[in-house]
Write a protein that holds these residues in place. Structure first.
Motif, mmCIF file in Angstrom:
data_model
loop_
_atom_site.group_PDB
_atom_site.id
_atom_site.type_symbol
_atom_site.label_atom_id
_atom_site.label_comp_id
_atom_site.label_asym_id
_atom_site.label_seq_id
_atom_site.Cartn_x
_atom_site.Cartn_y
_atom_site.Cartn_z
ATOM 1 N N GLN A 143 4.366 3.405 4.954
ATOM 2 C CA GLN A 143 3.207 3.563 7.121
ATOM 3 C C GLN A 143 4.159 2.991 7.721
ATOM 4 O O GLN A 143 3.978 3.720 9.019
ATOM 5 C CB GLN A 143 2.047 3.027 6.281
ATOM 6 C CG GLN A 143 0.984 3.080 7.687
ATOM 7 C CD GLN A 143 -0.671 2.471 7.448
ATOM 8 O OE1 GLN A 143 -0.368 0.989 7.630
ATOM 9 N NE2 GLN A 143 -1.553 3.618 7.330
ATOM 10 N N THR B 47 -5.485 3.857 2.804
ATOM 11 C CA THR B 47 -5.895 2.814 2.767
ATOM 12 C C THR B 47 -7.272 2.336 2.138
ATOM 13 O O THR B 47 -7.116 1.251 1.620
ATOM 14 C CB THR B 47 -5.680 2.950 4.216
ATOM 15 O OG1 THR B 47 -5.192 2.744 4.776
ATOM 16 C CG2 THR B 47 -5.648 1.101 4.930
ATOM 17 N N PRO C 222 -2.747 -2.397 10.920
ATOM 18 C CA PRO C 222 -2.830 -2.184 9.382
ATOM 19 C C PRO C 222 -1.460 -4.224 9.314
ATOM 20 O O PRO C 222 -1.777 -4.074 7.925
ATOM 21 C CB PRO C 222 -1.977 -1.461 9.822
ATOM 22 C CG PRO C 222 -2.168 -0.316 10.582
ATOM 23 C CD PRO C 222 -2.821 -0.969 12.206
ATOM 24 N N TYR D 226 2.548 0.497 0.018
ATOM 25 C CA TYR D 226 2.048 1.083 1.230
ATOM 26 C C TYR D 226 2.124 0.507 2.540
ATOM 27 O O TYR D 226 2.237 1.783 3.499
ATOM 28 C CB TYR D 226 0.626 1.548 0.660
ATOM 29 C CG TYR D 226 -0.345 2.464 1.680
ATOM 30 C CD1 TYR D 226 0.365 3.967 1.788
ATOM 31 C CD2 TYR D 226 -1.024 2.495 2.846
ATOM 32 C CE1 TYR D 226 -0.272 4.846 1.970
ATOM 33 C CE2 TYR D 226 -1.458 3.780 3.316
ATOM 34 C CZ TYR D 226 -0.967 4.622 2.751
ATOM 35 O OH TYR D 226 -1.637 5.958 4.007
ATOM 36 N N TYR D 227 2.504 -0.306 3.104
ATOM 37 C CA TYR D 227 2.192 -0.773 4.476
ATOM 38 C C TYR D 227 3.160 -0.121 4.955
ATOM 39 O O TYR D 227 4.080 0.284 5.896
ATOM 40 C CB TYR D 227 1.544 -2.279 4.029
ATOM 41 C CG TYR D 227 2.232 -2.932 5.429
ATOM 42 C CD1 TYR D 227 2.043 -2.810 6.981
ATOM 43 C CD2 TYR D 227 3.287 -3.869 5.885
ATOM 44 C CE1 TYR D 227 1.829 -2.848 7.973
ATOM 45 C CE2 TYR D 227 4.130 -4.367 7.277
ATOM 46 C CZ TYR D 227 2.806 -4.004 8.002
ATOM 47 O OH TYR D 227 3.104 -4.759 9.198
ATOM 48 N N ASP E 181 -5.044 8.900 6.310
ATOM 49 C CA ASP E 181 -4.495 8.085 5.563
ATOM 50 C C ASP E 181 -5.602 6.989 5.832
ATOM 51 O O ASP E 181 -5.148 5.478 4.855
ATOM 52 C CB ASP E 181 -3.064 7.899 6.600
ATOM 53 C CG ASP E 181 -2.858 6.096 6.960
ATOM 54 O OD1 ASP E 181 -2.690 5.764 6.120
ATOM 55 O OD2 ASP E 181 -3.374 5.345 7.767
#
Length: 402
Positions: A141, A123, A224, A137-138, A119
């Motif tokens: 995640q 990222t 994040p 992607y966030y 990850d």
């Protein structure tokens, strides 16, 4: 004429009446032919009553049989249900025992470590290659992290931690991304959350411990979100850009009020559940909460003056709001300073992880060294005692006569 007509009608009715009785007489004469000599004849009303009584008795018998059948079926179903529950509990205990075994923990820690390291790489690559799509992607995640936290907290009876502000902040961020991207009001709140989330990394000692899901997931609900907001400010288009520009176009006082009002919606919700609606249930079942962690585990309630301890919940909420207000100025920082702030928070995050591993292995090394020295000293002492004993025996042999 009328008298004749009515007389004839009466005669006709009398004829009909006589005909009916004549029919009854014929029926009685017929029954007399079928009657057994010496048999006692019961009136019709008694026979009807007996039939009614017999019917009611059979109805009661049928009702009792139906109730007995229902009870036997319900007992069978209840017994089967209890047996099924016992089997589920037994399997759950076996699964929990298996998950808590050393080999299972080692396997789980290895896979969590590998996934977390992957990850980090994804990222970093995604932020550099396509920052305008980093929200995809966030979202994935956060879906994984949130589901994992829900399962973890529910399994450990710590589900009231899901009401903490960090989960609320990430939920608001997802709402802004996918439901209200053009809302400047919500963007100001989302950006203001970055300050308190970045401060939480050093204050709550978030550590980069990739093998431990509990520790690494606590960090995932903090930093994040800040990276996501930076990527949106840096490179975004369409409706999200409209929302960002609409939020930044507001006056500084309006931006502060919008951010604080959204925060207060969480504060009211949290205080209502923890201190009012679920207070007795939390105390009865001894559930862990963020307030309980600070008040009892860290002992800040005992450090308060005696007259203020009854209001420790209010003190906790005011302290949390102070933490939020200390980071709300993040929205007025230049973009470059915001980048430096998140880099500093991530550096502290990695430093805490390094300290964890170094302290862990150093303590393990010291413990093993002490055990080795104790074992070596014990062996040397034992060898010296055996040597002195053998020398004494040889001396006694030499001194013996002949």
């Amino acid at each position: 004429m009328d008298d004749v007509f009515f007389d004839s009608g009466d005669e006709q009715n009398e004829h009909l009446y006589n005909t009916d009785h004549e029919s009854d007489g014929e029926l009685d004469s017929f029954n007399g032919l079928l009657r057994v000599p010496g048999q006692k004849v019961r009136p019709l009303s008694q026979r009807v009553e007996k039939l009614v009584l017999d019917f009611r008795e059979k109805q009661e018998i049928f009702k009792r049989r139906r109730q007995d059948l229902a009870q036997s079926v319900s007992r069978g179903i209840r017994k089967e249900f209890l047996q099924q529950q016992e089997r589920i509990v037994l399997r759950s205990k076996q699964m929990a025992k298996k998950l808590q075994s050393g080999r299972s923990r080692a396997w789980r820690h290895k896979w969590v470590f590998a996934l977390v390291e992957a990850d980090f790489v994804v990222t970093a690559f995604w932020l550099g290659a396509s920052p305008q799509t980093f929200h995809l992607y966030y979202t994935a995640q956060m879906a994984v992290v949130m589901c994992g936290k829900v399962f973890d907290y529910r399994f450990t009876d710590q589900h009231y931690f899901l009401l903490d502000f960090c989960f609320f902040a990430n939920a608001c961020t997802l709402v802004w991304l996918w439901i209200c991207p053009t809302s400047g009001y919500l963007f100001n709140a989302v950006e203001s959350f970055c300050g308190v989330l970045a401060l939480s990394v050093p204050l709550f000692r978030n550590s980069c411990v990739p093998h431990d899901f509990a520790r690494i997931s606590n960090a995932y609900v903090h930093y994040p979100q800040v990276l996501l907001v930076l990527s949106m400010i840096w490179s975004s288009d369409g409706e999200k850009r409209q929302g960002i520009e609409a939020g930044m176009a507001e006056s500084w006082s309006a931006r502060l009020f919008q951010a604080w009002s959204v925060y207060m919606s969480w504060a009211v919700l949290y205080a209502s559940v923890i201190f009012v609606l679920a207070k007795k249930r939390i105390e009865r079942k001894r559930r862990d909460t963020l307030y309980g962690y600070f008040a009892h585990t860290l002992g800040f309630k005992d450090k308060l003056p005696t007259w203020l301890r009854d209001y420790s919940g209010i003190v906790f909420m005011l302290g949390h709001q102070t933490l939020f207000m200390s980071g709300i100025g993040y929205i007025f920082l230049p973009f470059s300073v915001q980048v430096v702030a998140i880099l500093l928070a991530i550096t502290i995050f990695f430093h805490n992880g390094g300290r964890f591993y170094v302290d862990h292995f150093w303590k393990a090394h010291e413990r093993n060294t002490v055990l080795y020295l104790d074992a070596a000293t014990s062996m040397m002492t034992k060898a010296s005692k055996e040597g002195s004993h053998s020398s004494l025996e040889s001396k006694c042999t030499d001194d013996s006569p002949g």
